[in-house]
Design a protein around this motif. Structure first.
Motif, PDB file in Angstrom:
ATOM      1  N   TYR A 112       0.855  -1.226   0.025  1.00 50.18           N
ATOM      2  CA  TYR A 112       0.065   0.138   0.010  1.00 50.18           C
ATOM      3  C   TYR A 112       1.004   1.248   0.083  1.00 50.18           C
ATOM      4  O   TYR A 112       0.632   2.125  -0.861  1.00 50.18           O
ATOM      5  N   ARG A 139      -0.164   2.508  -3.222  1.00 52.36           N
ATOM      6  CA  ARG A 139      -1.541   2.819  -2.794  1.00 52.36           C
ATOM      7  C   ARG A 139      -2.674   2.071  -3.315  1.00 52.36           C
ATOM      8  O   ARG A 139      -3.522   2.347  -3.855  1.00 52.36           O
ATOM      9  N   MET A 140      -2.640   0.791  -2.998  1.00 48.74           N
ATOM     10  CA  MET A 140      -3.373  -0.270  -3.647  1.00 48.74           C
ATOM     11  C   MET A 140      -3.464  -1.279  -2.533  1.00 48.74           C
ATOM     12  O   MET A 140      -2.525  -1.821  -1.820  1.00 48.74           O
ATOM     13  N   ILE A 141      -4.663  -1.855  -2.137  1.00 45.87           N
ATOM     14  CA  ILE A 141      -4.833  -2.880  -1.167  1.00 45.87           C
ATOM     15  C   ILE A 141      -4.365  -4.216  -2.116  1.00 45.87           C
ATOM     16  O   ILE A 141      -4.839  -4.361  -3.175  1.00 45.87           O
ATOM     17  N   PHE A 156      -5.101  -7.416  -2.723  1.00 40.28           N
ATOM     18  CA  PHE A 156      -5.929  -8.427  -2.014  1.00 40.28           C
ATOM     19  C   PHE A 156      -5.646  -9.650  -2.022  1.00 40.28           C
ATOM     20  O   PHE A 156      -5.979 -10.685  -1.509  1.00 40.28           O
ATOM     21  N   ARG A 185      -7.507   2.548 -10.536  1.00 39.75           N
ATOM     22  CA  ARG A 185      -7.172   1.522  -9.365  1.00 39.75           C
ATOM     23  C   ARG A 185      -8.127   0.539  -9.365  1.00 39.75           C
ATOM     24  O   ARG A 185      -7.712  -0.442  -8.794  1.00 39.75           O
ATOM     25  N   LEU A 223      -7.416  -3.617  -8.732  1.00 37.64           N
ATOM     26  CA  LEU A 223      -7.811  -4.183  -7.465  1.00 37.64           C
ATOM     27  C   LEU A 223      -8.780  -5.689  -7.947  1.00 37.64           C
ATOM     28  O   LEU A 223      -8.516  -6.628  -7.460  1.00 37.64           O
ATOM     29  N   PHE A 268      -5.742  -7.117   7.454  1.00 41.19           N
ATOM     30  CA  PHE A 268      -5.964  -6.091   6.736  1.00 41.19           C
ATOM     31  C   PHE A 268      -6.465  -4.961   7.613  1.00 41.19           C
ATOM     32  O   PHE A 268      -6.107  -3.666   7.663  1.00 41.19           O
ATOM     33  N   ILE A 276      -2.651   2.621   7.293  1.00 42.90           N
ATOM     34  CA  ILE A 276      -2.183   1.667   6.395  1.00 42.90           C
ATOM     35  C   ILE A 276      -0.994   2.522   5.506  1.00 42.90           C
ATOM     36  O   ILE A 276      -1.191   3.871   5.588  1.00 42.90           O
TER      37      ILE A 276
END
Lengths: 345, 316
Positions: free
Chosen positions: B34, B38-40, B42, B114, B118, B250, B258
């Motif tokens: 992240y 800047r990204m979860i 998954f 984004r 995801l 998470f 985060i």
């Protein structure tokens, strides 16, 4: 260049539509609706699903997925908020149907407004404190909300916990149209009507004040706020309308399935619906419909490779997203948010 | 209701800290990625799940331990444990690089929205989970007990077990090493530079692709280590365990703020303690509900998590 244009289905479709005059448009729309309405009769063709009954597949997953994806598209596509707990509203609708249907004498159509109202109420209650959050923080909070709804239902006695609620009444017949378990054509037609109503609602709202506000919020929330758009109000509106559609889908699902249990409302459903939206083309109604149809239908169509079908599903998601990042039928270019490079807010 | 909590406070606390350290390591996987993208990520939950299989494979197929065989002793014990840990970290690290390569790289190069990334990550995580489900025929896999769960000592009525102690110390050590790596090494500096400002870092000659791959690798290594500790504590794994652990980790990352390594540390620990206390007081079934309610409350007052910086301030 020519081949590219040929494959650009969105522009092709939009071109046909824009060049047509009013009577022609009515003819196109009516014939499209009739074609969709005839879909349940095509069960014997190549469309047939190997194991699950074809007309049942058309209702759930396909029809309900399209409906929910349209609802989620209001939140994610129109106003650009990432909602990972959409299944909560679906569950609230379904449980409203189950509890009121088994405990009171009301029928599905009378319960429908209650289901929608409760989901909207939940939307407002969740939205008021949390919609100030942005991006991924909002995503995790909505995700948590979805899980809370499922866990509360799973661990409470009024909802019969993990056993679920059985004997939910079917909808009463509408004139000559009878709702039957083994023949779900009428259910499909009801879903189609609900989808049409939702499309109509979204299209009307998109060209009016809320639609413009959502567009502004999605492109740049700070700028929208500075220009005097009451962002929180319109975010809650979009959240609540999305919730209403999810709740309606839930009521219908409960009434169609006759039995519901908490295990049907896991995070996976939220993720699947979000996949439908992004896969089809986020923000574009027709793209969302195409995406939800494909993703709802595909796992049942390829049931013959039974074991690996989810593997195929995952791979399809990766491949399509990599080659068509804006989805199968993306929204028009000018509607795309301005990507601010290098600024991480 | 609270008597359970008071009676067993110390043993709960120790269990909570051990669980918390597992969460700390998994949330590192989330927070590292992240911070840079800047990204979860998954797929991190499935990276964790693959990591647990690294340990099982080492002890079962390389050292031929079975459910019934005697726990190892002495030097062999250390050898098996260390190689299991390394194997778990390797498996998870390589899976993380694979995920970056397949699901992220192309989309990142294109600079697209984004959400596409995801969904691509969700797709790869479904695929990873399904591959493992097919390989294990949907069955849970028990891990042989390598480390005997000896009670070392008793403090304030709480049993201190060997596996808990090892989990806490080793996890803390791994966290410390990784944190130093980010803080002090040249690569760590580059990672922080990219997380501050991607374009500026690129202009300064930072090799973006290498930095991002390393970030995934480091996150994967931490997550894999968590997989090893998970096996020592719970002694079984299944193709779908990633979900619950990933979700919790998470949440921990968000709770702490985060993108922030210190946040992952405190977030993970507080989540571990919170879960254990909540299960003791309200019952296990309300654990997750409590956690999420606390998370919402924290985010209401601190929208960037406990240790998250205000928007647009530089991050350490």
């Amino acid at each position: 260049m020519k081949i590219r244009n040929y494959w650009n289905l969105r522009d092709w479709g939009a071109g046909v539509w824009e060049q047509a005059d009013r009577p022609k448009r009515i003819v196109i729309a009516v014939s499209a609706i009739i074609l969709v309405g005839l879909l349940p009769f095509a069960g014997a063709s190549f469309l047939a699903t190997p194991i699950a009954a074809y007309d049942a597949v058309l209702v759930y997953p396909v029809g309900i997925f399209v409906l929910m994806a349209l609802g989620l598209n209001i939140v994610v596509g129109k106003s650009g908020m990432l909602d990972l707990g959409y299944v909560a509203f679906f569950a609230i609708g379904a449980y409203t149907m189950a509890l009121m249907g088994t405990l009171t004498g009301l029928n599905t159509w009378e319960i429908m407004p209650f289901g929608i109202a409760f989901s909207m109420l939940a939307g407002v209650l969740l939205g008021l404190p949390t919609l100030r959050l942005r991006g991924d923080y909002l995503a995790i909070v909505t995700l948590g909300f979805g899980e809370i709804v499922r866990l509360v239902v799973l661990n409470s006695t009024w909802s019969k916990g993990p056993n679920g609620i059985a004997n939910i009444p079917m909808p009463p017949d509408i004139g000559p149209l009878k709702f039957k378990l083994d023949d779900q054509k009428v259910f499909f037609w009801v879903v189609v009507v609900m989808i049409l109503l939702t499309i109509w609602m979204i299209r009307r709202l998109s060209v009016r004040r809320p639609g413009r506000a959502w567009e502004a919020i999605r492109q740049d929330e700070d700028a929208a706020e500075l220009m005097g758009v009451p962002t929180l109000k319109y975010k809650i509106w979009s959240f609540t309308l999305g919730a209403a559609v999810g709740g309606a889908a839930g009521v219908l699902y409960g009434s169609k399935n006759l039995f519901i249990a908490p295990e049907m409302f896991t995070l996976n459903v939220s993720i699947l619906i979000l996949s439908c939206v992004v896969f089809g083309g986020i923000g574009n109604i027709w793209g969302v419909i195409v995406g939800a149809t494909i993703l709802g239908y595909l796992p049942d169509r390829i049931r013959f490779i039974s074991d690996a079908r989810l593997l195929v599903f995952g791979t399809v998601l990766v491949v399509v997203m990599n080659f068509r990042p804006d989805g199968l039928l993306p929204r028009k270019k000018r509607e795309k948010a301005i990507v601010k490079k290098g600024v991480h807010a | 209701m609270f008597s359970v909590l008071i009676d067993q406070f110390w043993s709960l606390t120790i269990a909570g800290i051990a669980l918390g350290f597992i969460y700390v390591l998994i949330s590192l996987g989330y927070t590292m990625v992240y911070g840079v993208l800047r990204m979860i990520n998954f797929a991190n939950s499935e990276i964790f799940m693959w990591g647990t299989f690294g340990t099982v494979i080492t002890s079962r197929d390389i050292f031929h331990y079975t459910q019934t065989s005697e726990p190892a002793k002495g030097a062999k014990l250390v050898l098996v444990l260390v190689s299991s840990l390394v194997m778990s970290m390797l498996v998870a690290g390589l899976t993380a690089i694979f995920v970056e390569f397949v699901a992220y790289r192309r989309l990142r190069m294109k600079g697209t929205n984004r959400l596409a990334t995801l969904i691509s990550a969700i797709g790869i995580s479904i695929a990873l989970q399904e591959i493992m489900r097919l390989l294990t025929h949907s069955r849970p896999v028990g891990a042989p007990r390598i480390l005997e769960k000896i009670i070392l000592t008793e403090i304030w009525g709480a049993n201190i077990r060997l596996d808990t102690v090892i989990t806490i110390i080793a996890a803390a050590l791994i966290f410390f090493v990784l944190e130093r790596f980010i803080k002090l090494s040249r690569m760590g500096k580059a990672i922080r530079a990219v997380s501050m400002n991607e374009d500026a870092a690129k202009l300064m000659g930072v090799n973006l692709n290498r930095v991002i791959t390393t970030t995934f690798l480091v996150g994967g290594l931490a997550t894999g280590a968590a997989g090893f500790f998970y096996i020592t504590v719970f002694e079984y794994t299944k193709f779908n365990i990633g979900f619950t652990m990933g979700m919790a980790a998470f949440t921990a990352a968000v709770l702490g703020g985060i993108g922030n390594i210190r946040g992952a540390f405190f977030g993970g620990l507080s989540l571990g303690l919170l879960e254990v206390y909540a299960s003791a007081v309200l019952g296990t079934q309300w654990k997750a509900v409590t956690v999420f309610i606390v998370l919402v409350l924290v985010l209401l007052f601190k929208p960037n998590g406990l240790f998250g910086e205000a928007v647009q301030t530089t991050r350490a």
